[in-house]
Design an enzyme around this catalytic site. Structure first.
Site, PDB file in Angstrom:
ATOM      1  N   PRO A  26       0.832  -1.201   0.000  1.00  0.00           N
ATOM      2  CG  PRO A  26      -0.083  -1.093   2.134  1.00  0.00           C
ATOM      3  CD  PRO A  26       0.720  -1.965   1.214  1.00  0.00           C
ATOM      4  CE  LYS A  27       3.018   7.489  -1.789  1.00  0.00           C
ATOM      5  NZ  LYS A  27       2.978   8.247  -0.564  1.00  0.00           N
ATOM      6  CG  PHE A  28       0.863   3.862   4.424  1.00  0.00           C
ATOM      7  CD1 PHE A  28      -0.447   3.659   4.806  1.00  0.00           C
ATOM      8  CD2 PHE A  28       1.742   2.807   4.472  1.00  0.00           C
ATOM      9  CE1 PHE A  28      -0.868   2.411   5.247  1.00  0.00           C
ATOM     10  CE2 PHE A  28       1.329   1.562   4.903  1.00  0.00           C
ATOM     11  CZ  PHE A  28       0.025   1.367   5.292  1.00  0.00           C
ATOM     12  CD  GLU A  75       5.559   8.413   1.942  1.00  0.00           C
ATOM     13  OE1 GLU A  75       4.963   9.404   2.417  1.00  0.00           O
ATOM     14  OE2 GLU A  75       6.197   8.452   0.889  1.00  0.00           O
TER      15      GLU A  75
END
Length: 129
Positions: A26-28, A75
């Site tokens: 997933p891209k946070f 991130e």
């Protein structure tokens, strides 16, 4: 300013690659942060190379648990309730360092997309470390 590693940046493509050897995560939505643990301290950098340790002191304290020579690329995010709050991360980064720390430490998390270590055992692909 030189970063301790090249920042791993996503690249837009029209179709996701298929086949063996691809990993997805997933891209946070947070602040891209490089954490470098040296023998004396932990230094956090923005992807521009600017030192952001004063704004993310809680992450720097947590990074003291890492072995010297470890570098993480990921991130820095802030959780509010049950979701990631990008505007809170933006506000924190735009605040004075002392004001940035008003958010409780338990509300902060980080997703690290890549780790490098100067320790020989870390040689090889990231999926086998």
């Amino acid at each position: 300013m030189d970063l301790p590693v090249d920042v791993a940046l996503a690249k837009a493509v029209p179709v996701l690659p298929a086949g063996e050897g691809w990993w997805y995560e997933p891209k946070f939505d947070g602040h891209r942060t490089i954490m470098a643990r040296n023998p004396e301290a932990v230094v956090l950098y923005a992807r521009s190379g600017r030192i952001v340790t004063p704004w993310w002191q809680d992450l720097a304290r947590a990074g003291k648990q890492l072995l010297p020579g470890t570098v993480l690329d990921g991130e820095a995010v802030i959780w509010t309730g049950h979701h990631i709050d990008f505007s809170a991360a933006q506000s924190r980064a735009a605040s004075a360092p002392a004001r940035a720390l008003l958010h409780p430490e338990s509300d902060h998390s980080v997703e690290w997309s890549r780790a490098e270590s100067r320790v020989p055992a870390a040689d090889g692909p990231s999926n086998t470390r």
